[in-house]
Scaffold this motif. Sequence first.
Motif: not given
Length: 637
Positions: A148-151, A206-219
């Motif tokens: 899945v393509r994400m934004r 970015f694109t996320v595939a099955a089983g993949q995890r992509i993290a963002f943090a705002l501090t």
Amino acid sequence: MAARIEDYALIGDMQTAALVSRDGAIDWLCLPRFDSPAVFAGLLGNDEHGFWRIGPAEPLGAGQGAAAKGLPDFVESGEIRILPPTAAAPAAPATRRRYRGDSLVLEQEWETSRGTVRVIDFMPPRGLPERGAVPQIIRIVEGVSGRVRMRSALRMRFSYGRVVPWVHKVEVGDTIRTAAVAGPDSVWLDGEAETYGRNLTTYADFTVAAGQRIAFALTWQPSHLGPPDQPDAEEALATTEEFWQDWASQCTYQGPYREAVVRSLITLKALTYAPTGGIVAAPTTSLPEDVGGVRNWDYRFTWLRDAAITLSSLLRTGYRDEARAWREWLLRAVAGDPENLQIMYGIAGERELTEATLDWLPGYEGSTPVRIGNGAADQLQLDVYGEVVEALHLAHMTGLARNDHAHLLQLRLISYLEQHWREPDEGIWEVRGPRRHFVHSKVMAWVAVDRTIRMIEETPHEGPLERWRELRDAIHEDVCQNGYDQERNTFTQSYGSKELDAALLLIPQVGFLPPDDKRVIGTIEAIQRELLTPDGFVLRYPTSGLEEGVDGLPGDEGAFLACSFWLADDLAMIGRVSEARDLFERLLAIRNDVGLLAEEWDPRLQRQVGNFPQAFSHVPLIDTALRLNACGGLPEM
């Protein structure tokens, strides 16, 4: 335009909170405290006032396509269609969402034409030993199936959407980080996807595939300090979920509808300002009670009334630490001047809550003015004395360790009431019209005196018992003579008035009169005749449309949800248990899909209105469940 109020979910760290919409947008966040200026204020305006949206950048599944929802056009790019580089992620609602068990970790899932993706949102509690002292929002994008393509589209606007920060890249060691700075504040974005800036907005594709995890943090961090530490998103997720699960497991209520009770308790805990023990009425300001109208107030403060009844619910379900912390907060807030008790304070005990309007914000669905601060802090509301004393009494009855300062405070509050209970006040609903002799206020003054007498009778404490017994009797007689309409067999909103008031439903619940008293039953039935909406919920009192009513304001409002729970309590107390249970279940049915309630329900629009989520709605939900369970009014588990 912001989403419907009930389309939001809450995440928080017990010092501030954010609202996350079904479309993956965080439209409300104040940093670093509940009452700080918002960095995302899109809730009270539009995307120009700040938001952070993460969502699919490609068409959704069958029946959920962008074109069908009036979303931005897609452009061709290789094998899939993606959004143009200046568009936010499409504002399409998630296919489903939930909290992870008994926690404040939110999961939302989208089914797209090329796969399914999950976004996990949470704020790690700042009080955990593993965490720092700064607020963070962590968002983990997880591929469930397909690719899945994400934004991610991030638009930070400090000072309630008014100030555009200086956004720049900073090299920290081997990492490039994004910093947004405005005056004393800085917010740092860390993520596992490359970002770029266009139109004063920070994007990541970015694109996320099955089983993949992509993290963002705002501090958040004070701008004069260096960059904050980068969080370990997976570790933070594990410790956050463990914290909430452990806390929820302490609940002593094991009856039917436990899920609804525990979700309400978690919500109340999330509204607690952990450093001081203060409890905010809601994490938002100016969500309207009347959409398009002027009934828009700032609820990011600690009302003594709301906090006291919250304390009561927490104590009755096994949470003593919160009760102890609130009692200490109360003693600090009132210290030195109990005779000038305010009805509300800041979350650290501040007294100055000057009300102002933010003219640059267009308001939620055009509801203006947008207010910060609250002028009601200067009102006289005699009922507050009763709620505070009742909470202190309950703390004593449930075994909270004795505190001599709390005892002295209670005696000074009664001394004040002894001199002032005959005065008119603004009452529980904080009317902005003339002061009146509100019946509920007098009843709660009676409660304050009654509970103090009981405390002296049950403990070694001393006090002028005979004088206070006479005072208790005098208040009781005064209410029954001047606040009761014999012809209609009902108590009235104020002395000499014909209007009704849903707060009168509390008369049997606080023990002012027994439930089987004909005046109590008559009042319940009168409220059912005159204050019910077509769907059977309860208005606080009559309003007058375009004319100013008893509260000094034009416009109408929805059914106040606490009042509807009070009616269910009263019906159970007078033996109409089946009717009480039916009303309780109808109230549960209007919670949103993750179990949250705003302040009111608009019967015309069939939607939640008012600040959200609202402690004053979740507390009586808990109380009604406990009462129905005690009287056999709930089904078997």
